[in-house]
Design a protein around this motif. Structure first.
Motif, PDB file in Angstrom:
ATOM      1  N   CYS A  38     -24.476  45.813  82.256  1.00  0.00           N
ATOM      2  CA  CYS A  38     -24.730  47.182  82.713  1.00  0.00           C
ATOM      3  C   CYS A  38     -24.902  47.326  84.230  1.00  0.00           C
ATOM      4  O   CYS A  38     -23.922  47.345  84.964  1.00  0.00           O
ATOM      5  CB  CYS A  38     -25.931  47.751  81.975  1.00  0.00           C
ATOM      6  SG  CYS A  38     -26.014  49.564  81.979  1.00  0.00           S
ATOM      7  N   TYR A  39     -26.140  47.420  84.714  1.00  0.00           N
ATOM      8  CA  TYR A  39     -26.413  47.700  86.135  1.00  0.00           C
ATOM      9  C   TYR A  39     -25.819  46.646  87.056  1.00  0.00           C
ATOM     10  O   TYR A  39     -25.564  46.914  88.230  1.00  0.00           O
ATOM     11  CB  TYR A  39     -27.924  47.803  86.322  1.00  0.00           C
ATOM     12  CG  TYR A  39     -28.379  48.372  87.651  1.00  0.00           C
ATOM     13  CD1 TYR A  39     -27.805  49.512  88.199  1.00  0.00           C
ATOM     14  CD2 TYR A  39     -29.421  47.761  88.351  1.00  0.00           C
ATOM     15  CE1 TYR A  39     -28.249  50.031  89.406  1.00  0.00           C
ATOM     16  CE2 TYR A  39     -29.871  48.271  89.552  1.00  0.00           C
ATOM     17  CZ  TYR A  39     -29.278  49.408  90.078  1.00  0.00           C
ATOM     18  OH  TYR A  39     -29.722  49.920  91.280  1.00  0.00           O
ATOM     19  N   ASP A  40     -25.562  45.445  86.540  1.00  0.00           N
ATOM     20  CA  ASP A  40     -24.881  44.413  87.328  1.00  0.00           C
ATOM     21  C   ASP A  40     -23.547  44.927  87.881  1.00  0.00           C
ATOM     22  O   ASP A  40     -23.053  44.409  88.891  1.00  0.00           O
ATOM     23  CB  ASP A  40     -24.587  43.183  86.469  1.00  0.00           C
ATOM     24  CG  ASP A  40     -25.814  42.356  86.130  1.00  0.00           C
ATOM     25  OD1 ASP A  40     -26.780  42.338  86.921  1.00  0.00           O
ATOM     26  OD2 ASP A  40     -25.796  41.689  85.066  1.00  0.00           O
ATOM     27  N   PHE A  59     -22.946  45.583  91.655  1.00  0.00           N
ATOM     28  CA  PHE A  59     -23.139  44.504  92.617  1.00  0.00           C
ATOM     29  C   PHE A  59     -21.892  43.623  92.643  1.00  0.00           C
ATOM     30  O   PHE A  59     -21.795  42.632  91.920  1.00  0.00           O
ATOM     31  CB  PHE A  59     -24.399  43.715  92.262  1.00  0.00           C
ATOM     32  CG  PHE A  59     -25.639  44.583  92.275  1.00  0.00           C
ATOM     33  CD1 PHE A  59     -26.362  44.759  93.435  1.00  0.00           C
ATOM     34  CD2 PHE A  59     -26.024  45.275  91.125  1.00  0.00           C
ATOM     35  CE1 PHE A  59     -27.477  45.599  93.461  1.00  0.00           C
ATOM     36  CE2 PHE A  59     -27.130  46.110  91.135  1.00  0.00           C
ATOM     37  CZ  PHE A  59     -27.861  46.270  92.315  1.00  0.00           C
ATOM     38  N   PRO A  60     -20.925  43.974  93.494  1.00  0.00           N
ATOM     39  CA  PRO A  60     -19.628  43.280  93.494  1.00  0.00           C
ATOM     40  C   PRO A  60     -19.716  41.804  93.837  1.00  0.00           C
ATOM     41  O   PRO A  60     -18.833  41.037  93.450  1.00  0.00           O
ATOM     42  CB  PRO A  60     -18.798  44.050  94.532  1.00  0.00           C
ATOM     43  CG  PRO A  60     -19.793  44.795  95.361  1.00  0.00           C
ATOM     44  CD  PRO A  60     -20.939  45.105  94.459  1.00  0.00           C
ATOM     45  N   ASP A  61     -20.757  41.381  94.534  1.00  0.00           N
ATOM     46  CA  ASP A  61     -20.881  39.954  94.857  1.00  0.00           C
ATOM     47  C   ASP A  61     -20.979  39.106  93.592  1.00  0.00           C
ATOM     48  O   ASP A  61     -20.469  37.984  93.558  1.00  0.00           O
ATOM     49  CB  ASP A  61     -22.110  39.706  95.736  1.00  0.00           C
ATOM     50  CG  ASP A  61     -21.880  40.100  97.187  1.00  0.00           C
ATOM     51  OD1 ASP A  61     -20.734  40.475  97.517  1.00  0.00           O
ATOM     52  OD2 ASP A  61     -22.832  40.038  97.982  1.00  0.00           O
ATOM     53  N   LEU A  62     -21.639  39.614  92.561  1.00  0.00           N
ATOM     54  CA  LEU A  62     -21.739  38.871  91.314  1.00  0.00           C
ATOM     55  C   LEU A  62     -20.356  38.680  90.696  1.00  0.00           C
ATOM     56  O   LEU A  62     -20.005  37.585  90.245  1.00  0.00           O
ATOM     57  CB  LEU A  62     -22.662  39.599  90.338  1.00  0.00           C
ATOM     58  CG  LEU A  62     -22.758  39.012  88.923  1.00  0.00           C
ATOM     59  CD1 LEU A  62     -23.212  37.560  88.943  1.00  0.00           C
ATOM     60  CD2 LEU A  62     -23.691  39.862  88.056  1.00  0.00           C
ATOM     61  N   PHE A  63     -19.551  39.727  90.705  1.00  0.00           N
ATOM     62  CA  PHE A  63     -18.200  39.639  90.146  1.00  0.00           C
ATOM     63  C   PHE A  63     -17.338  38.687  90.967  1.00  0.00           C
ATOM     64  O   PHE A  63     -16.526  37.936  90.421  1.00  0.00           O
ATOM     65  CB  PHE A  63     -17.573  41.031  90.081  1.00  0.00           C
ATOM     66  CG  PHE A  63     -18.156  41.893  88.995  1.00  0.00           C
ATOM     67  CD1 PHE A  63     -17.455  42.150  87.839  1.00  0.00           C
ATOM     68  CD2 PHE A  63     -19.432  42.444  89.128  1.00  0.00           C
ATOM     69  CE1 PHE A  63     -17.993  42.930  86.826  1.00  0.00           C
ATOM     70  CE2 PHE A  63     -19.978  43.225  88.127  1.00  0.00           C
ATOM     71  CZ  PHE A  63     -19.261  43.465  86.975  1.00  0.00           C
ATOM     72  N   ARG A  68     -12.832  49.838  87.203  1.00  0.00           N
ATOM     73  CA  ARG A  68     -11.481  49.591  87.717  1.00  0.00           C
ATOM     74  C   ARG A  68     -11.547  48.844  89.050  1.00  0.00           C
ATOM     75  O   ARG A  68     -10.752  47.923  89.293  1.00  0.00           O
ATOM     76  CB  ARG A  68     -10.723  50.907  87.877  1.00  0.00           C
ATOM     77  CG  ARG A  68     -10.423  51.610  86.552  1.00  0.00           C
ATOM     78  CD  ARG A  68      -9.559  52.835  86.752  1.00  0.00           C
ATOM     79  NE  ARG A  68      -8.235  52.437  87.230  1.00  0.00           N
ATOM     80  CZ  ARG A  68      -7.429  53.261  87.902  1.00  0.00           C
ATOM     81  NH1 ARG A  68      -7.820  54.499  88.187  1.00  0.00           N
ATOM     82  NH2 ARG A  68      -6.250  52.837  88.295  1.00  0.00           N
ATOM     83  N   ALA A  69     -12.511  49.205  89.889  1.00  0.00           N
ATOM     84  CA  ALA A  69     -12.646  48.518  91.180  1.00  0.00           C
ATOM     85  C   ALA A  69     -12.998  47.050  90.994  1.00  0.00           C
ATOM     86  O   ALA A  69     -12.427  46.177  91.662  1.00  0.00           O
ATOM     87  CB  ALA A  69     -13.703  49.205  92.039  1.00  0.00           C
ATOM     88  N   ARG A  70     -13.931  46.750  90.086  1.00  0.00           N
ATOM     89  CA  ARG A  70     -14.312  45.358  89.868  1.00  0.00           C
ATOM     90  C   ARG A  70     -13.127  44.543  89.342  1.00  0.00           C
ATOM     91  O   ARG A  70     -12.931  43.388  89.738  1.00  0.00           O
ATOM     92  CB  ARG A  70     -15.467  45.260  88.867  1.00  0.00           C
ATOM     93  CG  ARG A  70     -16.791  45.900  89.300  1.00  0.00           C
ATOM     94  CD  ARG A  70     -17.422  45.229  90.506  1.00  0.00           C
ATOM     95  NE  ARG A  70     -16.979  45.852  91.727  1.00  0.00           N
ATOM     96  CZ  ARG A  70     -17.543  46.925  92.296  1.00  0.00           C
ATOM     97  NH1 ARG A  70     -18.581  47.482  91.734  1.00  0.00           N
ATOM     98  NH2 ARG A  70     -17.074  47.397  93.431  1.00  0.00           N
ATOM     99  N   ALA A  71     -12.322  45.118  88.458  1.00  0.00           N
ATOM    100  CA  ALA A  71     -11.153  44.415  87.935  1.00  0.00           C
ATOM    101  C   ALA A  71     -10.133  44.165  89.048  1.00  0.00           C
ATOM    102  O   ALA A  71      -9.570  43.071  89.156  1.00  0.00           O
ATOM    103  CB  ALA A  71     -10.510  45.227  86.812  1.00  0.00           C
TER     104      ALA A  71
END
Length: 275
Positions: A155-157, A160-164, A195-198
């Motif tokens: 969820c809230y993760d 935080f794009p650094d985690l991805f 979509r941004a994280r992917a």
């Protein structure tokens, strides 16, 4: 190609009823030819009444929802990602914990939500996850799942794009983002962030979500998504409970990364200077 299923429920305050819904989703996944099922955050119990919810909390080895799901996964020979359950930890605190279960019913990995959601919303809603939950302290990638190497978030993760980025650098082919997003934040941010994280990580994002009006009074956004490395939405379950199937083609990852090799170009950012 790998066929997987995504479950979008309206989880309530009765663990037994929620367990029955999960087991039925496992059965339907197997009947539909799925090799792995993804469920949302708080699949076993969704209850904002902390006192009432506390009576259902158990250590993982005593959690009846987890036990029933493991048995069903083994019976039907498929993998299962339980987006999360609230479980007691060895130090007496509560963890928002994801479980990856293999086709033999064995727990292959767990992940405790790192980023906790504490906020007072303009609607008057107030959320204080840190009042109940202890934050996780490690990122997790699970090897050799039906969708390849699977990175875990909750969820809230998502914000935080650094985690991805860390999960992608560790070799993840897909990242799970189980969630119980509120309606206002879901309408504004859910699709664009997933979509941004992917796109940033050049991999598949599989996001099973809670939906609808829940017994504890909350409303969740739904729209469970599967997004490919190019940012294309392969599955959107909309605003009703249900189960959806999608085909994952991991060859798509290499194709996209060859055209936009951003992951290979990632550099450690030096300290910011003020001038």
């Amino acid at each position: 190609m790998t066929r997987v299923a995504v479950f979008q429920p309206t989880t309530g305050i009765d663990p037994a009823a929620n367990t029955a819904a999960l087991v039925k989703a496992i059965e339907k996944t197997a009947a539909g030819g799925g090799t792995m099922l993804f469920t949302p955050e708080m699949s076993g119990l969704l209850d904002r009444d902390a006192k009432r919810a506390s009576s259902a909390l158990r250590e993982p080895e005593r959690d009846e929802v987890l036990s029933a799901c493991r048995d069903a996964a083994a019976k039907h020979g498929l993998w299962l990602h339980i987006g999360s359950l609230a479980v007691l930890t060895s130090n007496g605190k509560v963890a928002n914990r994801a479980f990856v279960i293999d086709a033999a019913g064995e727990i292959r990995a767990t992940y405790d939500k790192i980023h906790l959601f504490d906020v007072d919303l303009p609607t008057g809603e107030s959320w204080r996850e840190s009042n109940v939950y202890a934050a996780g302290d490690r990122a997790v990638v699970v090897d050799d799942t039906p969708v390849g190497r699977l990175g875990l978030t909750i969820c809230y993760d998502l914000r935080f794009p650094d985690l991805f980025a860390r999960l992608a650098e560790a070799g993840a082919d897909s990242i799970a983002v189980p969630a119980a997003f509120t309606v206002p934040t879901g309408m504004a941010h859910w699709h664009v962030l997933l979509r941004a994280r992917a796109i940033e990580a050049g991999l598949f994002v599989i996001a099973a979500a809670q939906v609808g009006h829940h017994e504890d009074g909350r409303n969740t956004f739904g729209h469970s998504l599967v997004v490919d490395p190019w940012g294309e939405v392969l599955l959107d379950l909309g605003d009703q409970p249900g189960l959806g199937f999608v085909e994952i083609d991991r060859a798509r990852i290499a194709d996209v990364r060859s055209r936009v090799p951003a992951l290979a170009h990632r550099r450690s950012i030096p300290n910011v200077t003020h001038q």
